[in-house]
Write a protein that holds these residues in place. Structure first.
Motif, PDB file in Angstrom:
ATOM      1  N   ALA A   1      60.680 -12.862 -33.547  1.00  0.00           N
ATOM      2  CA  ALA A   1      60.231 -12.516 -35.099  1.00  0.00           C
ATOM      3  C   ALA A   1      59.850 -11.141 -35.206  1.00  0.00           C
ATOM      4  N   SER A   2      60.721 -10.036 -34.495  1.00  0.00           N
ATOM      5  CA  SER A   2      60.147  -8.879 -34.307  1.00  0.00           C
ATOM      6  C   SER A   2      61.441  -7.934 -34.197  1.00  0.00           C
ATOM      7  N   VAL A   3      61.532  -6.792 -34.703  1.00  0.00           N
ATOM      8  CA  VAL A   3      62.581  -5.702 -34.365  1.00  0.00           C
ATOM      9  C   VAL A   3      62.314  -5.446 -32.946  1.00  0.00           C
ATOM     10  N   ALA A   4      61.297  -5.567 -32.143  1.00  0.00           N
ATOM     11  CA  ALA A   4      61.087  -5.247 -30.727  1.00  0.00           C
ATOM     12  C   ALA A   4      62.005  -6.242 -30.003  1.00  0.00           C
ATOM     13  N   ALA A   5      62.515  -7.324 -30.531  1.00  0.00           N
ATOM     14  CA  ALA A   5      63.402  -7.983 -29.773  1.00  0.00           C
ATOM     15  C   ALA A   5      64.755  -7.433 -29.447  1.00  0.00           C
ATOM     16  N   LEU A   6      65.135  -6.347 -30.365  1.00  0.00           N
ATOM     17  CA  LEU A   6      66.353  -5.732 -29.971  1.00  0.00           C
ATOM     18  C   LEU A   6      66.340  -4.737 -28.822  1.00  0.00           C
TER      19      LEU A   6
ATOM     20  N   PRO B   1      56.898  -4.284 -26.019  1.00  0.00           N
ATOM     21  CA  PRO B   1      55.564  -4.556 -25.681  1.00  0.00           C
ATOM     22  C   PRO B   1      55.171  -6.110 -25.481  1.00  0.00           C
ATOM     23  N   LEU B   2      56.297  -7.096 -25.612  1.00  0.00           N
ATOM     24  CA  LEU B   2      56.241  -8.434 -25.104  1.00  0.00           C
ATOM     25  C   LEU B   2      56.071  -8.471 -23.805  1.00  0.00           C
ATOM     26  N   ASP B   3      56.383  -7.708 -23.017  1.00  0.00           N
ATOM     27  CA  ASP B   3      56.520  -8.006 -21.524  1.00  0.00           C
ATOM     28  C   ASP B   3      55.149  -8.444 -20.944  1.00  0.00           C
ATOM     29  N   GLY B   4      55.048  -9.077 -20.226  1.00  0.00           N
ATOM     30  CA  GLY B   4      53.833  -9.557 -19.712  1.00  0.00           C
ATOM     31  C   GLY B   4      53.593 -10.970 -19.458  1.00  0.00           C
ATOM     32  N   THR B   5      52.386 -11.340 -18.930  1.00  0.00           N
ATOM     33  CA  THR B   5      52.296 -12.876 -18.613  1.00  0.00           C
ATOM     34  C   THR B   5      51.097 -13.368 -19.531  1.00  0.00           C
TER      35      THR B   5
ATOM     36  N   HIS C   1      56.070 -13.793 -31.797  1.00  0.00           N
ATOM     37  CA  HIS C   1      54.694 -13.234 -31.227  1.00  0.00           C
ATOM     38  C   HIS C   1      53.587 -12.449 -32.127  1.00  0.00           C
ATOM     39  N   ARG C   2      52.450 -12.336 -31.819  1.00  0.00           N
ATOM     40  CA  ARG C   2      51.522 -11.657 -32.614  1.00  0.00           C
ATOM     41  C   ARG C   2      50.331 -11.399 -31.787  1.00  0.00           C
ATOM     42  N   ASP C   3      49.631 -10.190 -31.717  1.00  0.00           N
ATOM     43  CA  ASP C   3      48.206 -10.065 -31.218  1.00  0.00           C
ATOM     44  C   ASP C   3      47.853 -10.611 -30.294  1.00  0.00           C
ATOM     45  N   GLY C   4      48.847 -10.746 -28.834  1.00  0.00           N
ATOM     46  CA  GLY C   4      48.477 -11.174 -27.834  1.00  0.00           C
ATOM     47  C   GLY C   4      48.953 -12.758 -27.534  1.00  0.00           C
ATOM     48  N   TRP C   5      49.440 -13.262 -28.647  1.00  0.00           N
ATOM     49  CA  TRP C   5      50.187 -14.737 -28.400  1.00  0.00           C
ATOM     50  C   TRP C   5      51.819 -14.602 -28.386  1.00  0.00           C
ATOM     51  N   VAL C   6      52.244 -15.761 -27.643  1.00  0.00           N
ATOM     52  CA  VAL C   6      53.874 -15.884 -27.885  1.00  0.00           C
ATOM     53  C   VAL C   6      53.783 -17.261 -28.208  1.00  0.00           C
ATOM     54  N   ARG C   7      54.814 -17.685 -29.217  1.00  0.00           N
ATOM     55  CA  ARG C   7      55.088 -18.904 -29.126  1.00  0.00           C
ATOM     56  C   ARG C   7      56.460 -19.322 -29.227  1.00  0.00           C
ATOM     57  N   LEU C   8      56.984 -20.377 -28.366  1.00  0.00           N
ATOM     58  CA  LEU C   8      58.611 -20.844 -28.268  1.00  0.00           C
ATOM     59  C   LEU C   8      58.515 -21.781 -29.577  1.00  0.00           C
ATOM     60  N   GLN C   9      59.345 -21.958 -30.475  1.00  0.00           N
ATOM     61  CA  GLN C   9      59.273 -22.735 -31.408  1.00  0.00           C
ATOM     62  C   GLN C   9      60.740 -23.098 -31.887  1.00  0.00           C
ATOM     63  N   LEU C  10      60.796 -24.099 -32.721  1.00  0.00           N
ATOM     64  CA  LEU C  10      62.044 -24.576 -33.585  1.00  0.00           C
ATOM     65  C   LEU C  10      62.443 -23.624 -34.718  1.00  0.00           C
ATOM     66  N   SER C  11      63.452 -23.592 -35.162  1.00  0.00           N
ATOM     67  CA  SER C  11      63.746 -22.703 -36.401  1.00  0.00           C
ATOM     68  C   SER C  11      62.796 -23.204 -37.582  1.00  0.00           C
ATOM     69  N   ASP C  12      62.614 -24.367 -37.537  1.00  0.00           N
ATOM     70  CA  ASP C  12      61.741 -24.900 -38.780  1.00  0.00           C
ATOM     71  C   ASP C  12      60.465 -24.476 -38.656  1.00  0.00           C
ATOM     72  N   GLY C  13      59.848 -23.610 -37.604  1.00  0.00           N
ATOM     73  CA  GLY C  13      58.554 -23.284 -37.577  1.00  0.00           C
ATOM     74  C   GLY C  13      57.950 -24.343 -36.504  1.00  0.00           C
TER      75      GLY C  13
ATOM     76  N   ILE D   1      55.822 -25.489 -33.497  1.00  0.00           N
ATOM     77  CA  ILE D   1      55.820 -24.931 -32.405  1.00  0.00           C
ATOM     78  C   ILE D   1      55.914 -25.737 -31.160  1.00  0.00           C
ATOM     79  N   LEU D   2      56.618 -25.368 -30.070  1.00  0.00           N
ATOM     80  CA  LEU D   2      56.804 -26.208 -28.767  1.00  0.00           C
ATOM     81  C   LEU D   2      55.955 -25.606 -27.743  1.00  0.00           C
ATOM     82  N   ILE D   3      55.794 -24.485 -27.550  1.00  0.00           N
ATOM     83  CA  ILE D   3      54.714 -23.853 -26.459  1.00  0.00           C
ATOM     84  C   ILE D   3      53.986 -22.658 -27.237  1.00  0.00           C
ATOM     85  N   GLU D   4      52.694 -22.661 -26.780  1.00  0.00           N
ATOM     86  CA  GLU D   4      51.982 -21.397 -27.495  1.00  0.00           C
ATOM     87  C   GLU D   4      51.210 -20.959 -26.015  1.00  0.00           C
ATOM     88  N   ALA D   5      51.405 -19.622 -26.083  1.00  0.00           N
ATOM     89  CA  ALA D   5      50.702 -19.119 -24.856  1.00  0.00           C
ATOM     90  C   ALA D   5      49.973 -17.712 -25.100  1.00  0.00           C
ATOM     91  N   ILE D   6      49.012 -17.430 -24.722  1.00  0.00           N
ATOM     92  CA  ILE D   6      48.211 -16.244 -25.122  1.00  0.00           C
ATOM     93  C   ILE D   6      47.870 -15.375 -23.636  1.00  0.00           C
TER      94      ILE D   6
END
Length: 128
Positions: A7-12, A22-26, A108-120, A122-127
């Motif tokens: 959900a970000s241009v950073a993906a490119l 900026p997403l790199d990390g644990t 992703h946003r402000d220190g969290w990452v979510r793996l989700q389906l295209s309908d929104g 949320i399958l996995i949420e991590a901070i």
């Protein structure tokens, strides 16, 4: 194969390596399939690789940018096959593997990452 979208241009930048992502990390997994987790699990982003770590096993996949912000699997998710210490951890590990294999988006946003389906969904949420 399913597609994973950021959900970000950073993906490119994930597969180019030209600029630090900026997403790199644990990230610590907080929720799995809508339920809070009571075990230590982690999601790590490193370039085009997404790794998941449960108390028993680790799983990884790489993704390829298509130029529109969408990512497609570059290879199927791979993982270890260690035996878990308890039936509860074994169940959590199996759920993590099953849920992660269904992901279509990485948001992703402000220190969290979510793996989700295209309908929104949320399958996995991590901070961080």
């Amino acid at each position: 194969m399913r597609r994973l979208c950021l959900a970000s241009v950073a993906a490119l930048m994930l597969t180019t390596g030209a600029v630090a992502n900026p997403l790199d990390g644990t990230y610590r997994i907080q929720q799995l399939a809508g339920q809070p987790v009571d075990w230590a699990g982690f999601l790590q982003v490193e370039g085009s690789r997404v790794t998941l770590q449960s108390p028993c096993n680790s799983y990884a996949a790489t993704w390829r940018a298509d130029g529109t912000g969408r990512l497609t699997p570059d290879m199927p998710m791979i993982g270890t096959q260690a035996v878990c210490a308890s039936p509860e951890l074994s169940s959590a590990d199996a759920t993590l593997r099953q849920v992660a294999s269904r992901a279509e988006w990485l948001a992703h946003r402000d220190g969290w990452v979510r793996l989700q389906l295209s309908d929104g969904t949320i399958l996995i949420e991590a901070i961080r």
